[in-house]
Enzyme design. Structure first.
Site, PDB file in Angstrom:
ATOM      1  N   HIS A  18       0.835  -1.194  -0.034  1.00  0.00           N
ATOM      2  CA  HIS A  18      -0.034   0.008   0.038  1.00  0.00           C
ATOM      3  C   HIS A  18       0.807   1.271   0.095  1.00  0.00           C
ATOM      4  CE1 HIS A  18      -3.250  -2.592   2.141  1.00  0.00           C
ATOM      5  NE2 HIS A  18      -3.508  -2.185   1.039  1.00  0.00           N
ATOM      6  N   ARG A  91      -1.667  -6.250  -8.115  1.00  0.00           N
ATOM      7  CA  ARG A  91      -0.669  -7.111  -7.805  1.00  0.00           C
ATOM      8  C   ARG A  91      -0.351  -8.457  -8.838  1.00  0.00           C
ATOM      9  NH1 ARG A  91      -3.283  -7.600  -2.029  1.00  0.00           N
ATOM     10  NH2 ARG A  91      -4.779  -8.421  -3.457  1.00  0.00           N
ATOM     11  N   SER A 129      -3.167  -7.903   2.660  1.00  0.00           N
ATOM     12  CA  SER A 129      -3.576  -7.443   4.271  1.00  0.00           C
ATOM     13  C   SER A 129      -3.881  -8.846   4.770  1.00  0.00           C
ATOM     14  CB  SER A 129      -4.465  -6.522   4.424  1.00  0.00           C
ATOM     15  OG  SER A 129      -3.990  -5.190   3.905  1.00  0.00           O
TER      16      SER A 129
END
Length: 164
Positions: A18, A91, A129
């Site tokens: 991030h 990603r 996350s």
């Protein structure tokens, strides 16, 4: 013209991936607003207020970055901020499918706001996350994926047993 960008996410927890997207996105706009979303469907480890505080602390060195929370449709949030750009991180191919669909829907809602995709740095691409939390829950080392301060806070939260 003052170009405003929005980078939305849950940031639970904020990862090095991030932060890479934030730093690079901040170079593309005059002002970058990090929108920390409520998104209760993701069972957050941290409260909205904690996540906002984490992102603020982690981005304190970036003068053109502002962090705010939101609980609205992304396009409504972007419009309210006066944004002309939504920044999204990618990603992998799996991200692209979802993000491509979201960008198309957002364009249908307001075609004046452009979606810009930034690829995560190669070394950061696997970080998610959700996986950081899972590794922490099972006692794994998360220091490669988050800042030392965030790692300590994640470990403390896991130790408290306050998992949703």
């Amino acid at each position: 013209m003052n170009r405003i960008g929005v980078y939305p996410g849950t940031f639970d927890p904020v990862t090095l991936g991030h932060l890479d997207i934030i730093a690079r996105g901040a170079k593309l706009v005059d002002r970058l607003i990090i929108g920390v979303a409520t998104n209760p469907s993701k069972s957050p480890l941290f409260t909205l207020e904690e996540r906002v505080a984490h992102v603020r602390r982690e981005t304190a060195g970036l003068s053109n970055v502002e962090v705010v929370s939101f609980d609205a449709l992304l396009m409504h949030f972007a419009e309210a901020q006066g944004a002309s750009v939504i920044i999204r991180g990618l990603r992998a191919v799996a991200d692209f499918e979802y993000e491509f669909q979201m960008a198309g829907m957002n364009q249908q809602l307001n075609d004046d706001i452009e979606t810009v995709f930034l690829m995560a740095a190669v070394s950061l691409q696997p970080i998610a996350s959700k996986l950081v939390k899972e590794i922490a829950i099972y006692g794994g080392e998360i220091g490669k994926f988050v800042s030392p301060t965030i790692a300590a806070e994640v470990k403390a939260r896991v130790a408290e047993g306050k998992l949703n």
